[in-house]
Design an enzyme around this catalytic site. Structure first.
Site, PDB file in Angstrom:
ATOM      1  N   GLY A  14       0.816  -1.208   0.000  1.00 11.93           N
ATOM      2  CA  GLY A  14       0.000   0.000   0.000  1.00 11.93           C
ATOM      3  C   GLY A  14       0.849   1.256   0.000  1.00 11.93           C
ATOM      4  O   GLY A  14       0.585   2.199  -0.758  1.00 11.93           O
ATOM      5  N   TYR A 165      -6.926 -17.400   5.539  1.00 12.61           N
ATOM      6  CA  TYR A 165      -6.396 -16.375   4.632  1.00 12.61           C
ATOM      7  C   TYR A 165      -6.770 -16.692   3.185  1.00 12.61           C
ATOM      8  O   TYR A 165      -7.198 -15.806   2.433  1.00 12.61           O
ATOM      9  CB  TYR A 165      -4.878 -16.288   4.776  1.00 12.61           C
ATOM     10  CG  TYR A 165      -4.233 -15.272   3.868  1.00 12.61           C
ATOM     11  CD1 TYR A 165      -4.265 -13.920   4.178  1.00 12.61           C
ATOM     12  CD2 TYR A 165      -3.595 -15.666   2.697  1.00 12.61           C
ATOM     13  CE1 TYR A 165      -3.669 -12.980   3.349  1.00 12.61           C
ATOM     14  CE2 TYR A 165      -2.998 -14.742   1.860  1.00 12.61           C
ATOM     15  CZ  TYR A 165      -3.044 -13.396   2.194  1.00 12.61           C
ATOM     16  OH  TYR A 165      -2.466 -12.471   1.353  1.00 12.61           O
TER      17      TYR A 165
END
Length: 285
Positions: A14, A165
């Protein structure tokens, strides 16, 4: 000025993607992060590196409906229009266990359901050519294989630990397909895509993996390996390149190239089930 929101933007993929997009001063970057201190430091680093002072910080914790609603309200109240939304924030099962305050498996809500809610809340303030990018993983198709146990088992963590996950990232692909289908029914012109950054040893997410695991992945599963530099460059391109403005419902693999995701990820029944149950979970029905 174009507005880009990136969740989980204070480190790793990010952060590096935010920095690369901010190098073009046509863009305002909104770092949507859980930790204000780390987010402020990331903001200062991006401004220093790019000279683009249009970098803002907003608090969001995608494992909390309340936090997501507060973030969305702040964005809507600010009057800005969104050009890019990158749903990136995530945790691994090793870093999060148990249920959230909303009653869901923390990996499921952090990685997927919080982003589902965020996207739904922000749809009214997206520009007509907005791009939504859902960060998935090649682990949506793990070496040990997955079968679909139903949304409720995944949502409440009633699956084996190693699969939590994987299911959350499979849900991000289903979410992409369902979004595009929704847009077609409502005449929306937004595009939505999935992006797999691959296994990146040089991120906080992979800390603890060690050099031995990195070398093992390189040797035994080169189709899963990437670097932070490679994947962040590609993600920034997917988010901003004019050549990709009309590309939708695709799976980008560590690059601006698209490939087929797993066979399971194209199951329309599962995608519809997830969409409908997510609307109920988020109290949007």
């Amino acid at each position: 000025m174009k507005n880009v929101i990136i969740t989980g933007a204070n480190s790793g993929l990010g952060f590096e993607t935010a920095k690369k997009i901010a190098a073009n001063k046509e863009y305002r970057i909104i770092l949507a992060c859980r930790n204000m201190g780390k987010a402020q430091a990331a903001k200062e680093d991006i401004i220093a590196a790019t000279g683009n002072e249009n970098v803002e910080v907003q608090i969001i914790d995608t494992s909390s409906f309340e936090s997501v609603h507060n973030f969305a309200k702040n964005i809507i109240d600010s009057g800005i229009r969104i050009d890019v939304l990158i749903n990136n924030a995530g945790i691994s099962p090793m870093r999060g266990t148990g249920l959230t305050a909303d009653g869901f498996d923390i990996v499921f809500e952090t990685n997927y359901l919080g982003h589902f809610l965020l996207t739904q809340l922000l749809l009214p303030v997206m520009n007509a050519d907005c791009r939504i990018i859902n960060i998935t993983s090649d682990m949506h198709n793990p070496p040990y294989g997955l079968t679909w146990p139903g949304v409720e088992k995944i949502a409440y963590g009633d699956v084996d630990t190693r699969s939590r996950y994987a299911y959350s990232k499979l849900c991000m692909i289903y979410f992409t397909h369902a979004l595009v289908n929704h847009f077609e029914k409502t005449d929306k012109t937004f595009v939505a895509n999935s992006f797999n950054p691959g296994f990146m040893a040089d991120t906080n997410f992979s800390q603890g993996s060690g050099k031995a695991r990195e070398q093992m992945v390189k040797l035994t599963a080169p189709d899963r390996y990437s670097t932070l530099a490679q994947s962040s460059i590609a993600l920034a391109e997917v988010a901003t390149s004019p050549a990709l403005a009309d590309v939708t419902d695709q799976y980008f693999d560590r690059s601006t190239n698209t490939i087929r995701s797993s066979a399971l990820s194209y199951n329309q029944h599962n995608a519809i089930e997830l969409w409908n149950d997510s609307l109920k979970f988020c109290h949007l029905l």
